[in-house]
Every structure is written in C-alpha cells, then in structure tokens.
Design an enzyme around this catalytic site. Structure first.
Site, PDB file in Angstrom:
ATOM      1  N   CYS A 126      -4.161  -1.179  -2.160  1.00 44.18           N
ATOM      2  CA  CYS A 126      -4.308   0.276  -2.239  1.00 44.18           C
ATOM      3  C   CYS A 126      -5.259   0.540  -3.399  1.00 44.18           C
ATOM      4  CB  CYS A 126      -2.938   0.903  -2.510  1.00 44.18           C
ATOM      5  SG  CYS A 126      -2.978   2.669  -2.877  1.00 44.18           S
ATOM      6  N   CYS A 173     -11.258   3.244  -0.470  1.00 44.28           N
ATOM      7  CA  CYS A 173      -9.930   3.654  -0.033  1.00 44.28           C
ATOM      8  C   CYS A 173      -9.624   2.837   1.218  1.00 44.28           C
ATOM      9  CB  CYS A 173      -9.922   5.144   0.289  1.00 44.28           C
ATOM     10  SG  CYS A 173      -8.404   5.706   1.081  1.00 44.28           S
ATOM     11  N   HIS A 202      -8.107   3.376   3.859  1.00 42.67           N
ATOM     12  CA  HIS A 202      -8.196   4.013   5.183  1.00 42.67           C
ATOM     13  C   HIS A 202      -9.626   4.035   5.732  1.00 42.67           C
ATOM     14  CE1 HIS A 202      -4.191   5.463   4.369  1.00 42.67           C
ATOM     15  NE2 HIS A 202      -4.137   6.152   5.494  1.00 42.67           N
ATOM     16  N   ASP A 257       0.867  -1.179   0.000  1.00 46.64           N
ATOM     17  CA  ASP A 257       0.000   0.000   0.000  1.00 46.64           C
ATOM     18  C   ASP A 257       0.906   1.232   0.000  1.00 46.64           C
ATOM     19  OD1 ASP A 257      -2.387   1.608   0.306  1.00 46.64           O
ATOM     20  OD2 ASP A 257      -1.837   1.877   2.392  1.00 46.64           O
ATOM     21  N   SER A 258       0.288   2.384  -0.264  1.00 54.96           N
ATOM     22  CA  SER A 258       1.051   3.629  -0.203  1.00 54.96           C
ATOM     23  C   SER A 258       1.495   3.911   1.240  1.00 54.96           C
ATOM     24  CB  SER A 258       0.175   4.778  -0.703  1.00 54.96           C
ATOM     25  OG  SER A 258      -1.050   4.796   0.018  1.00 54.96           O
TER      26      SER A 258
END
Ligand code: DGL
Length: 270
Positions: A75, A188, A190, A12-13
């Site tokens: 991601c 997303c 998050h 992931d980023s």
C-alpha cells in the site's frame, strides 16, 4: 515449521495490494502468501499519519502471529506513512512499495522530470520526492506530485475505461502533462488497473511506472540475502484475511489478482 517454509505476509488497506501480490506470485511461484486487506477501514489515503501507522502496526502484529517470515507493505499510503515505524517495531524484514518504484522511475527517466500520482496522504507526505532525490544523488531531477483521490473509488466501482474514466483522468493529468515529464509513477496500488486508459490519454513517450514488479524483484532479493527463500514448494493459493464483507472482496479481488480467490477469512477484531 522450518524458517524458510513460512509464508510471506502482504497487506493493503483493501484490494489494491492484490496487484502487488499478482507480481509476487509470478516472480516467486513457490512461496506461500498470506494477504490481509483492511476492507472495513479503507481508504487510508484520506486518514491522518497517526491513524495509518496504528492500523498498519495492528495488521503487522496479526501477520507476525501467523508466523510470516517477512512482510510486504503493498500500500503506497502505508509505505509512505508507516514503514519507518513498522521497521522499528517488528524484527523481521519489511518491504514497502515506494523505494522500489522510485528506483525504477529513475532508471527509466532520461530527462529527470518525473511525475507521481497517488492518494492525498501519499502526496502530502512528500515521500516520493524525498526518496527520488536521495536515490538520484548528484543527478538533477524534478518531481511533480499530484493527488488523484477520485481514481480509487473509480477502480473500486469497476470503471477502469470508457468516457467517465477518460474524463476524470484527462482532467487530472493535463497539469502533469504540461510539466513535460517523461515518467509517471503510478503511486497507488489501484492505479495499475487504469494503466491502459492512462496510456491512451498521455503522450506515448511518457513511461508509466507500476512498482509491483520492482517490489517483487526486491522481495526476491531480501529473501535471498536473509536466507529465507523457500527451498521446496509448489504453487499454492494464498490465504486471505479481510476486515469486512469477504464476498465483495472475493468478487472484486479476482479482477485485481487475475485469478480465482477462495479461502477468505473475515476478521472482526484486530
Ligand atoms: N492502497 C492505497 C494506496 O496504495 C489506496 C487506497 C486507500 O486510500 O487506502 O495508497
């Protein structure tokens, strides 16, 4: 090392992909995992497609050198912009998060009116409407996308509930609510941490789709189809690689993964 005993690479980023890793570890408890968080270069959501593709390819190259048997692009932004390119470049199974999430949303939606929130790059790429429409075939659907860029820093600051989170989410979601959606895709990695707050604000009948579980099921399928599932193994802690401050990753990451994080390696050059 035997082909099946090799680890699965997840990237992931930054931290968000840990919500996907959590489900992968639940569904595939005997598999070994290597997690890569590009914490020095996060966010990807505001970067150009070329940059996201370059970063993603560098990470997959790193994971392939670590001898992974498959890669999970945990991601949404990278799945939206780089997955096709990665599949062309690397001859191992690679699974993104968009298709499993879109398929789950279609199964859950009765009215066919589906909302999606994500980073600017994910929404701009139109990947969700394209994928949803391709999967829906003849079934008429309408897709409403909304970029919600403030939600990533909010989660990274640990503000996942309370008046500030409520206000920002209300401000963003009012528009989608008026579109009479019956499913909202949390596009997303998050956002699952904001699920309870979003749930309280939205109409109770709107189903929230977090693709992490659907991704884990898809990975299980890919392993079985490719004869790559581990035969014997016991639950081991994942290995973690990050590109910036491993201590911050460790502290925040534990909230995402909901288990203790140790064994974090800082990578200075890719
Ligand atoms: N991991 C990214 C995603 O799922 C969010 C954070 C970022 O912008 O890099 O889209």
């Amino acid at each position: 090392m035997r082909k099946n005993n090799r680890p699965i690479g997840v990237f992931d980023s930054g931290l968000g992909g840990l919500t996907v890793l959590r489900q992968l570890r639940r569904i595939l408890p005997r598999e070994r995992f290597i997690y890569f968080g590009d914490t020095a270069r996060v966010p990807y959501g505001s970067k150009s497609p070329e940059t996201v593709r370059r970063y993603s390819a560098e990470i997959v190259r790193f994971l392939v050198k670590k001898n992974v048997k498959m890669v999970v692009v945990a991601c949404n932004t990278s799945s939206a912009l780089a997955l096709k390119d990665l599949k062309k470049k690397f001859p191992i199974p690679i699974c993104g998060v968009v298709e499993p999430g879109a398929a789950l949303a279609l199964r859950k939606s009765i009215s066919g009116r589906i909302g999606i929130i994500g980073t600017e790059a994910t929404i701009k790429s139109q990947i969700y409407p394209i994928t949803l429409k391709a999967l829906a075939g003849d079934r008429p659907i309408e897709v409403f996308g909304l970029a919600t860029p403030l939600l990533v820093p909010l989660v990274e600051e640990g503000i996942t509930a309370g008046p500030i989170a409520n206000l920002i989410i209300k401000n963003y979601l009012g528009h989608l609510w008026r579109m009479e959606i019956d499913v909202l895709i949390l596009g997303c990695t998050h956002y699952p941490l904001l699920k309870n707050t979003i749930r309280k604000i939205l109409d109770k009948n709107i189903v929230l789709v977090d693709s992490a579980l659907a991704v884990a099921e898809k990975v299980k399928d890919i392993l079985a189809k490719n004869n790559l599932a581990i035969e014997h193994g016991r639950k081991l802690s994942p290995e973690f690689y990050v590109t910036d401050s491993s201590e911050k990753f460790r502290q925040l990451g534990q909230r995402f993964l909901r288990e203790k994080i140790s064994d974090v390696h800082l990578i200075k050059f890719l």
